[in-house]
Enzyme design. Sequence first.
Site, PDB file in Angstrom:
ATOM      1  N   HIS B 401      13.456   0.845 -30.060  1.00  0.00           N
ATOM      2  CA  HIS B 401      13.825   1.605 -28.866  1.00  0.00           C
ATOM      3  C   HIS B 401      15.327   1.889 -28.789  1.00  0.00           C
ATOM      4  O   HIS B 401      15.796   2.604 -27.927  1.00  0.00           O
ATOM      5  CB  HIS B 401      13.348   0.869 -27.607  1.00  0.00           C
ATOM      6  CG  HIS B 401      12.839   1.794 -26.545  1.00  0.00           C
ATOM      7  ND1 HIS B 401      13.427   3.003 -26.261  1.00  0.00           N
ATOM      8  CD2 HIS B 401      11.768   1.703 -25.703  1.00  0.00           C
ATOM      9  CE1 HIS B 401      12.766   3.602 -25.287  1.00  0.00           C
ATOM     10  NE2 HIS B 401      11.743   2.838 -24.932  1.00  0.00           N
ATOM     11  N   ASP B 405      12.699   7.057 -28.485  1.00  0.00           N
ATOM     12  CA  ASP B 405      12.162   6.938 -27.131  1.00  0.00           C
ATOM     13  C   ASP B 405      10.694   7.318 -27.152  1.00  0.00           C
ATOM     14  O   ASP B 405      10.188   7.871 -28.128  1.00  0.00           O
ATOM     15  CB  ASP B 405      12.939   7.851 -26.172  1.00  0.00           C
ATOM     16  CG  ASP B 405      14.404   7.449 -26.110  1.00  0.00           C
ATOM     17  OD1 ASP B 405      14.664   6.219 -26.031  1.00  0.00           O
ATOM     18  OD2 ASP B 405      15.264   8.338 -26.175  1.00  0.00           O
TER      19      ASP B 405
END
Lengths: 327, 430
Positions: B401, B405
Amino acid sequence: MAVISYLEAVSQALREEMQRDSRVFVLGEDVGVRGGVFRVTQGFQEEFGEQRVIDTPLSEAAIAGVSIGAAAHGMRPVAEIQFAEYIMPAVNQIVNEAAKMRYRSNGDWNCPLVIRAPYGGGVRGALYHSQSVEAMFCCIPGLKVVTPSTPYDAKGLLKAAIRDEDPVLFFEHKRCYRSIKGEVPDSDYTIPIGKADIKRQGEDITVISYGLSLHFALKAAEQLSQEGFSAHILDLRTLYPLDKESIVEAARKTGKVLIVHEDNKEGGVGAEVAAVIAEECLYELDAPIKRLCSPDVPAMPYSLPMEKFFMLNPDKVYQAMKELAEL
Amino acid sequence: MVKKIVMPQLGESVTEGTISKWLVNVGDKVNKYDPVCEVLTDKVNAEVPSSFSGTITEIVVQEDETVAVGTLLCCIEEEKQTGTPVESNKPAASVPYEETDDSTMQSAKQQRYSPAVLKLAQDYNLDLSCIQGSGTAGRITRRDILQIVQGKKQAEDSPAQQIESPSQSLSQAAASVPDIALPSESFDASSADHSNIHQADEKIPVTGIRKTIAKRMVQSKQEIPHAWLMVECDVTNLVSYRSQIKEEFKKKEGLQLTYLPFFIKSVAETLKEFPILNSQWTDNHIIAKKAVHISIAVATENALFVPVIKDADQKSIFGLAKAIDEMVTKTREGKLTQADLTGGTFTVNNTGSFGSVLSAPIINPPQVAILSMEAIVKRPVVIHNMIAVRDMMNICLSLDHRVLDGLVCGRFLKRVKQKIESYGTDIGLY
């Protein structure tokens, strides 16, 4: 107390012992008429007669052999070997006979003999007049090897040697003869053989030495003290048997040990001193044991610059002491 | 001249290696390029070749020791060049260890204490690391310690605590003995909540490869903020197509035609559309890799290997099938090389092969995502308001992350799904 030279101290001790004990006599090359090449026995023949001050042939084996026979017979011979390196022809007599007489006869016989010999360099004497031969005799049980460094010690130790019941090799540093002076009592005294002596108290490094180089160390210590390091200086005085107790005590005092002698480094007396320290007090050492000695070359060079290179001096000792002190 | 052989960089993410075996002894003569030792790095046994011809003079790192890349492994006395008489006259001993780093000698000197200092430090319970030495190169001397003991000088920090009388520290030590009642098994004190080991329990030694897996997994999980997505794919068309052609394919090519080449093809093609998933994280940059090298997870009984299908985007279904087969065979036979295991840019994990329908894979750093292909199962599905029986498969994506995304990954998965669902009779094998 009179201030006299090292040579005068030796002479005084000899004279006093000959006066005290009629069994004491001297023999050697040129000790009589000539009074010795260094004049240690000057006037002796006049005072004690030819019977007690004997000029010998140029035969060191004979000097030693005659002395051993006389000693066995109850006399107190003090033989002079003119220069220490001339002792080699007499080694068989000294090592095989004198040193072992008491042991071999189960204590029935002993050999109260003193052999005096001037040793060491710094007198432009080259190889036949400059050698240090003491280490060669420091592994012969039955012998005692004594090397005084001061007039006081020379007198007291020579008297003790003459009164000793067993053979003593008495090495006198010839450079000390006239260059080292000190207070010496006129009175009769002896210094025990086998006892080292603290010549200077200090806290930071221990220097263990004997003979001429001890004086270099004392001089260097003065210089070093101006830089905030105090040197503890032990004079071995007797090289065999070593005063192990004093050596260990001196090493413990500072934990940093520098051994200094004019004799060659490898196999020199310093090696045995270092071994004693390593065996007895390794865990109190603050630095590796250091030795400052003459280089391992066959003999003293004749060339003056080369003699200076070979010989120790106060500056060389100072450098070594400083390096160890700062470590 | 003494030359050094150091731990080589055996892969881009490799920072250290374990010497699993020395192939030479001190005194052995080796030729240039001869292997001198085997090194276990990330999941592979590699051989370290000698960069010189000569005689091994010293072995510095012992077997089973793990050392960083660049660490000195052994020294080698290089053979003299023939035809250079000037050099051969020079005694070899005059230039030993000419590459010896001065700074390492310096630091070694600083850490060395004399017997006297060690003894005093024990007697007075002093922490030597807190004492500033006054000797050469900062060496702590006996005088320094004595001054501290006599109160003339203070240890650098918290001196009051450092200086205790021997009797005090002794009584403290005695008092604390009952607290240190450790089991005879020498467990790390921090792992005190390990349950007791019973006699019937088996203690399995941890192999090098297991240690490597453990370390890499911990590193990945601790460093990478994992996020996770899953989509369902209807692979009914692909299933029927494959069952039609697999016998013929086997006959013709000598290979099993599995689903995996189709999946890899879909992923490789989609990665070209979403290059950000084919990237690597460094602290300052994200590096989007141009090449598409797909790592595939291959399990053996005891370990997991991740060989790489190079340039998967340039391969046909047949090409992929062949490459996969080659890697699987190599893995099973333990013949993987370092080259087979390095360079992957994205991992496809075929968890369906052992029946899993849902998994949350751990990312294989420095990659930023891993996709697992789950088992194909028949399920009732609503199509055009009718219930149909379809061959369904979940695909699960773990993503870094920091780099990725949910949106871009969702789009990526959707595209993979479209491709897989479109595979049918019209897809060419070659």
